[in-house]
Design a protein around this motif. Structure first.
Motif, mmCIF file in Angstrom:
data_model
loop_
_atom_site.group_PDB
_atom_site.id
_atom_site.type_symbol
_atom_site.label_atom_id
_atom_site.label_comp_id
_atom_site.label_asym_id
_atom_site.label_seq_id
_atom_site.Cartn_x
_atom_site.Cartn_y
_atom_site.Cartn_z
ATOM 1 N N SER A 31 29.468 20.440 20.797
ATOM 2 C CA SER A 31 29.427 19.209 20.019
ATOM 3 C C SER A 31 29.764 18.033 20.937
ATOM 4 N N VAL A 32 29.595 16.827 20.424
ATOM 5 C CA VAL A 32 29.713 15.637 21.263
ATOM 6 C C VAL A 32 30.656 14.643 20.593
ATOM 7 N N THR A 33 31.517 14.018 21.394
ATOM 8 C CA THR A 33 32.376 12.946 20.907
ATOM 9 C C THR A 33 31.997 11.642 21.599
ATOM 10 N N VAL A 34 31.806 10.607 20.819
ATOM 11 C CA VAL A 34 31.473 9.279 21.330
ATOM 12 C C VAL A 34 32.668 8.365 21.076
ATOM 13 N N PHE A 35 33.149 7.718 22.122
ATOM 14 C CA PHE A 35 34.235 6.751 21.995
ATOM 15 C C PHE A 35 33.629 5.359 22.173
ATOM 16 N N THR A 36 33.709 4.550 21.123
ATOM 17 C CA THR A 36 33.086 3.231 21.156
ATOM 18 C C THR A 36 34.124 2.143 20.918
ATOM 19 N N SER A 37 33.911 1.006 21.551
ATOM 20 C CA SER A 37 34.797 -0.132 21.300
ATOM 21 C C SER A 37 34.344 -0.944 20.098
ATOM 22 N N GLN A 38 33.217 -0.573 19.506
ATOM 23 C CA GLN A 38 32.835 -1.201 18.239
ATOM 24 C C GLN A 38 33.843 -0.821 17.152
ATOM 25 N N GLN A 39 34.123 -1.740 16.251
ATOM 26 C CA GLN A 39 35.020 -1.464 15.147
ATOM 27 C C GLN A 39 34.286 -1.704 13.832
ATOM 28 N N PRO A 40 33.608 -0.677 13.318
ATOM 29 C CA PRO A 40 32.806 -0.871 12.106
ATOM 30 C C PRO A 40 33.657 -1.193 10.895
ATOM 31 N N HIS A 41 33.109 -2.033 10.035
ATOM 32 C CA HIS A 41 33.745 -2.323 8.747
ATOM 33 C C HIS A 41 32.666 -2.474 7.677
ATOM 34 N N GLY A 42 31.687 -1.547 7.771
ATOM 35 C CA GLY A 42 30.609 -1.528 6.794
ATOM 36 C C GLY A 42 29.230 -1.516 7.411
ATOM 37 N N GLN A 43 29.135 -1.569 8.752
ATOM 38 C CA GLN A 43 27.832 -1.700 9.398
ATOM 39 C C GLN A 43 27.157 -0.378 9.723
#
Length: 783
Positions: A485-497
């Motif tokens: 499996s794969v883990t993605v670490f993103t600096s995006q902070q979703p709040h509904g997108q």
């Protein structure tokens, strides 16, 4: 299966629809205390005293924290005057003066929310009132919000392109109007709030918060609280909307964290709806004095604009307060042919809640430009569509540059207008409109065409005045787990997108695994890459997805190299699909992603030097060329001259955001923004009285659009070319940017029998009736 480009179901939905989301109000910690703020009842005054004795004696109250307490553990916020910017220094709680009705003065900490509210009611505050500054037009009238800015101007600037004076001297016509946009607010479903827990043993602070910018919040908390950033962790879980409201570190955030540190117990604060409407922050109160020099054909040859932005009382912490004024300056000419332009701007302090970002915080540039097109049509007796045809840059001028500098490449903006006019049957509507008027029905149609920086080209930041040469960049990390499996670490902070969905689609395609095998990690400053913007500026589709794709591609290349060595094959002859790496044309020669991943953890020495430091890679993605999302909006309205009620029976958007990662997500973003734009014109308005009191403190007073007011929104997608292999551009703000202009233009069109000229954005039934009553009857006006 290729996931990118398909409307795969949102991966967030099962959790949220089952009520398994974790919001601030769901957080539980041993010994958790609740916080309630004591807020100023007046807009402006000297704070004489704060008596907390009765509050401290209230059942359940543990402590009452004031500015005096915070001064022991907090540095002042803001940095005073620096060049043309004035960012007055202040504490999280008012200590000498209150500067708006709702200014936090103290925070009551208790064992329950009810006890904290009782304690807040018991705090006695003595304030010596001062004259409030309610209008940004009150520059230099003697009353000052801040001593550092006696004229209340926190920033001003001017820039000139070409020779506007000569253009105006040679003009056949000159149009001058003052266009006013009213104050409204973000109104997310979940208000602001957070839970702060301080552990005195290691001296660490954990803040679980509803926010869209965790790294910036952490940086500012460290600086203000005087703590090492390494000892502060900010985490964001489920977030019930933001629309820009939760992008800034706030005074309440600092006060709650400081209180938890002082008491050594976890403290939660969640603002109620009245607090949110009165003190949470407001947006869009701006005025632009615009002058246009026209030639004989109605083409704008010279443009002057003077912006006054009402910033409220307290300044930004993480963004220069001139930022949005400069964005307005740069984007206002859009793709007009004009080559002579003068811009003046001022950001002014008033005794009102502070300015916050709200979905396209520069939206007034679009509204002013597109209102100007219709005002030219009104003045010269032309159709608004014809005015646009004459004024927009032609396809032969692309690639080129906007007057203010940014590159205009990969442009299909005129094609969006052509397609929208075709789908709307614009000429057919004009015939139907005339027939309807003969029967007493008043219909209108409005157009708006614009560019949305999503995130804009590489030279866009330079045009905004950034002095550094580094391009806008974002980092992501992708790691192959032992089971494949794969883990993605993103600096995006979703709040509904829907970033959990779209980033999973991109990475699953790149690594040839199932979308359910991809996990997206965000909102934890201990885990995700650093990013001072978080989610904002319609940057995710390009920068967020581009960084995730880049990191996944690094892992993919390493995976192919490792398997090639295992199979004694050329990496170029391998393909990955359904979690299997196989030799193209020889499917029996293969290795599963899972078995190779397992070996990389359990027996890495068996895989050779191609493995390097493992299947774990970070990637910095820079903004590519292009970067514009381009759209045309068409709004239909019908108004009732007896009641002033405006209804919107249909709405159309034709847009080009390049290829779409997930069409359903794109359309959801557009429709949500359009709904907010319709609400901003017909319903939403923050109102202050002459004493500086916000009178719209409930949803009985501040009206939001519902399904009853929002029509069917048709969306047509164009997919123009993009540079490189990241063909996705952002759409997060465009719906809210284009819709106010389209709605206002449609209403003015419906009011044309009365000769109405719209110069303000708020158009409730009462204002529509004023237009009608102040003019002649329709039949007389038409003749």
């Amino acid at each position: 299966m290729r996931f990118t480009g398909a409307s795969v179901p949102r991966r967030e939905d099962p959790r949220l629809l089952a009520g398994a989301g974790r919001f601030v109000d769901d957080v539980e910690r041993p010994g958790l205390l609740e916080a309630v703020f004591v807020r100023s009842p007046v807009a402006h005054g000297r704070l004489v005293s704060v008596d907390t004795d009765y509050a401290v004696a209230t059942d359940g109250v543990v402590a009452v924290v004031t500015a005096e307490d915070l001064a022991q553990c907090c540095s002042p916020m803001g940095w005073g005057a620096a060049g043309p910017l004035i960012v007055p220094s202040h504490l999280p709680l008012a200590n000498d003066r209150v500067r708006f009705a709702g200014d936090p003065i103290a925070v009551v900490i208790a064992t329950s929310r009810a006890a904290a509210e009782d304690g807040a009611d018991a705090v006695e505050v003595d304030i010596d009132p001062l004259p409030p500054v309610i209008s940004a037009a009150a520059m230099g009238d003697g009353a000052a919000v801040w001593d550092e800015a006696p004229d209340n101007v926190l920033w001003s600037g001017e820039e000139v392109w070409g020779d506007p004076d000569t253009a105006f001297a040679s003009a056949a016509h000159v149009i001058s109007e003052t266009l006013t946009q009213h104050r409204h607010t973000c109104a997310p479903l979940e208000t602001r709030g957070g839970v702060a827990a301080y552990d005195p043993s290691p001296g660490s602070l954990h803040y679980e918060v509803s926010h869209q910018n965790p790294h910036a919040l952490r940086v500012h908390l460290a600086a203000i609280l005087g703590m090492p950033a390494a000892r502060i962790r900010v985490t964001c879980d489920s977030i019930g909307g933001s629309f820009g409201l939760k992008s800034n570190p706030t005074r309440e955030d600092v006060a709650v964290c400081a209180a938890a540190r002082l008491l050594g117990r976890p403290v939660r604060w969640v603002e109620d709806r009245a607090e949110n409407l009165v003190a949470g922050g407001h947006a869009r109160e701006e005025q632009v004095r615009v002058e246009a020099a026209l030639d004989d054909n109605g083409v704008v040859i010279g443009l002057r604009a003077e912006l006054v932005m009402d910033h409220g009382a307290y300044p930004f912490l993480n963004l220069p307060l001139s930022l949005f004024a400069n964005i307005i300056k740069v984007l206002l000419p859009g793709t007009l042919r004009v080559r002579h332009y003068q811009f003046r701007g001022s950001v002014v302090a008033t005794n009102k809640a502070s300015f916050v970002a709200y979905r396209g915080p520069w939206e007034i540039e679009c509204w002013v430009r597109e209102r100007l097109m219709d005002l030219i049509a009104l003045r010269l007796g032309l159709d608004p569509l014809e005015v646009r045809r004459r004024n927009y840059m032609g396809d032969d001028q692309f690639p080129g540059a906007m007057l203010t500098g940014p590159t205009l490449d990969f442009m299909t903006i005129n094609q969006t207008l052509d397609r929208a006019v075709e789908l709307a049957d614009y000429q057919g509507f004009r015939t139907a409109q005339a027939e309807a008027r003969a029967k007493g029905r008043h219909l209108g149609i409005g157009l708006c065409t614009y560019l949305e920086p999503g995130p804009g080209p590489t030279d866009y930041g330079q045009a905004l005045g950034f002095t550094y040469e580094q391009r806008s960049m974002q980092r992501a990390r992708v790691k192959l787990e032992p089971d494949g499996s794969v883990t993605v670490f993103t600096s995006q902070q979703p709040h509904g997108q829907s970033h959990e969905t779209t980033l999973s689609q991109v990475v699953a395609d790149e690594l040839g695994v199932a979308i359910d095998d991809v996990r997206v990690v965000c909102g934890d400053t201990d885990q995700v890459p650093f990013n001072m913007v978080g989610t904002g500026g319609s940057r995710a589709a390009t920068l967020g997805a581009g960084a995730a794709q880049g990191a996944a591609r690094v892992v993919r290349h390493k995976l192919l190299a490792v398997v090639a060595a295992m199979l004694e094959a050329n990496p170029d002859d391998l393909e990955i699909a359904d979690g299997v790496v196989a030799v193209r044309g020889s499917p029996d020669r293969h290795k599963t992603v899972a078995e190779v991943a397992r070996l990389s953890y359990m027996a890495p020495f068996t895989l050779g030097e191609e493995l390097g430091d493992g299947f774990d890679a970070s990637f910095d993605f820079e903004t590519p060329a292009g970067g514009w999302t381009q759209s045309t909006h068409v709004c239909w309205v019908e108004l009732d001259p007896g009641t002033g009620l405006v209804t919107v029976p249909r709405y159309l958007v034709v847009e080009d955001c390049g290829e779409m990662i997930n069409p359903a997500v794109v359309e959801g973003q557009i429709r949500g923004g359009v709904a907010q734009g319709i609400g901003s014109v017909l319903l939403e308005r923050i109102v202050y009285d002459d004493n500086g009191q916000c009178t719209t403190s409930t949803f009985m007073d501040y009206l939001l659009p519902t399904a009853a007011e929002i029509p069917r929104i048709d969306i047509e997608h164009l997919e123009g070319p993009s540079q490189g292999d990241v063909p996705w551009r952002g759409v997060g703000e465009g719906g809210a940017i284009g819709s106010p202009a389209a709605v206002c233009n449609a209403i003015e069109d419906a009011l044309s029998p009365w000769g109405a000229k719209i110069t303000e954005q708020y158009l409730p039934p009462s204002r529509v009736l004023q237009f009608i009553s102040s003019a002649t009857k329709p039949n007389e006006a038409e003749h």
